[in-house]
Design an enzyme around this catalytic site. Sequence first.
Site, PDB file in Angstrom:
ATOM      1  CE  LYS A   1      -1.650   2.664   3.006  1.00 51.36           C
ATOM      2  NZ  LYS A   1      -1.568   3.960   2.251  1.00 51.36           N
TER       3      LYS A   1
ATOM      4  N   GLY B   1       6.393   4.719   8.987  1.00 54.96           N
ATOM      5  CA  GLY B   1       5.598   5.936   9.057  1.00 54.96           C
ATOM      6  C   GLY B   1       5.720   6.586  10.421  1.00 54.96           C
ATOM      7  CB  SER B   2       3.656   9.150  12.041  1.00 55.43           C
ATOM      8  OG  SER B   2       2.385   8.530  12.212  1.00 55.43           O
ATOM      9  CB  THR B   3       5.823   7.581  16.709  1.00 53.45           C
ATOM     10  OG1 THR B   3       7.213   7.511  16.347  1.00 53.45           O
ATOM     11  CG2 THR B   3       5.632   6.894  18.050  1.00 53.45           C
TER      12      THR B   3
ATOM     13  CB  ALA C   1       0.439   5.809  11.819  1.00 57.78           C
ATOM     14  N   GLY C   2       2.062   4.139  14.012  1.00 56.17           N
ATOM     15  CA  GLY C   2       2.686   2.886  14.411  1.00 56.17           C
ATOM     16  C   GLY C   2       2.081   2.322  15.683  1.00 56.17           C
TER      17      GLY C   2
ATOM     18  CD  GLU D   1      12.141   3.625   9.629  1.00 56.36           C
ATOM     19  OE1 GLU D   1      12.015   4.588  10.420  1.00 56.36           O
ATOM     20  OE2 GLU D   1      12.205   3.759   8.401  1.00 56.36           O
TER      21      GLU D   1
ATOM     22  CB  CYS E   1      12.514   8.581   9.670  1.00 62.01           C
ATOM     23  SG  CYS E   1      13.281   7.301   8.660  1.00 62.01           S
TER      24      CYS E   1
ATOM     25  CD  GLU F   1       9.825  12.224  12.629  1.00 63.05           C
ATOM     26  OE1 GLU F   1      10.758  11.674  12.015  1.00 63.05           O
ATOM     27  OE2 GLU F   1       8.738  11.666  12.878  1.00 63.05           O
TER      28      GLU F   1
END
Length: 481
Positions: free
Chosen positions: A180, A232-234, A236-237, A254, A288, A387
């Site tokens: 995706k 992606g972002s923390t 979303a992670g 990651e 990142c 970030e």
Amino acid sequence: MTVTEYDSLFIGGRWSKPSTNKVISVMSPSTGLHLGAVPEAVETDVDRAVRAARTAFDSASGWSTWEPARRAAAMVRLADALDARKEEMATRVSAQNGMPISVAGPFEATVPAGLLRYYAGVLQDAHFEEQRQGLPIGTTLVRREPLGVVAAIVPWNFPQVLAFFKMAPALAAGCTLVLKPSPETVLDSYLLAEAIAEAGLPEGVINIVPGGRATGAYLVSHPGVDKVSFTGSTAAGRQIAAACGQLLRPVTLELGGKSAAIILDDADLPGSVDQLFAASLLNNGQTCFASTRILAPRSRYDEVVDFYTTMAESATVGDALDPATQVGPLVSSRQRDRVESYIAKGLNEGARLTAGGARPVGLETGWFVEPTVFADVDNASTIAQEEIFGPVLSIIRYDGDNDAVSIANDSAYGLGGTVWSADPNRALGIAKRIRTGTIGLNGYLPDLTSPYGGMKASGLGRELGPEGLAAFQQFQSIYHP
């Protein structure tokens, strides 16, 4: 770049009609003009993609059953097909996300094929079965098996590089994939699909479903998926980790970073201009692992501030497709708004602006922000802890090596970092004390042959190297009395 429109999805090894009329439109961050459009995959399309990947994995003659040498040969064919499209790939990525074309060439157009060939080589020496003498009696055959169907969800900042951080080792392991891509960078994924078809990979081994958060969330929790690999972002992670935890589903994450560049008191700044620029401002700061917290010794603080100020002010800002550009636009107006809000926070919290801080004159039609440097930054401030994902650097004082280590580790993140010194042994000693997954001495780039990933809020698991292959395998033990 000409406008590129697509009306099909690449699922099951062929182009197929999407389930709805929804489309993803792509705008140029350099000009604000329309670049193209692709269909947006919805749940029904994801179902088809997962089913195709499942069939390609489970069938008696499927990808997972191929001998390693046969998989390696197919991966090399895909690398060749990507090489034939490398210039167009660099152009598409640069046009979509603002990455300078001088960066897109050696990264987006080159690394994917390199990773495919690297993992094809790893397969030549890999051992998937091992006979062990048991305790107290018997023997056990220990097997490494592919995990199955992988949901690979990638961001917009390095769309092809980060896709192949996942796809190359997964393919080598014998897994099949549903990829995706981010809605900001979908046109390059169609070039990838053309390469997959040309390389003759079996139907369903790689399927591509462009979409946004809803598409990604549905894919992550799909019952036909065996492993999730996300960059992606923390924020979303954390959501993905929660979903996978509930499902007891393996996941590699990651995530974000706020890495420190520790400038030791013997560092050669003039002799490291290019390396320092790349470590902190690569891809317009939309990286990142970027070292955006600059830790400077009190004895050289003013010199370090002047150095970074000059570096930022002298950087060539412009259209991403111009070979002379060093800093291009941010990926979207929303991202520019985000970066500008952090610049405002820095000023409100008392940091001293020494360079940038505004939109460059003459570049009003794109999503540009000047390379920005703040001095007199407190490490507890917002711009030092969160970030930003843009060309904004914060310079922080320290007193002695122990203080530098303490400040570097005073972060929720732990992904990258750098140490700069004329003494390699001293730099190495400092690097070993930093709580981070990766770190560089007098320069930084991820090494494709070594594990890459983060500590703390920067993620779970590792990509790249032999460890990246292991992340897509599971063990089976067969006991013989």
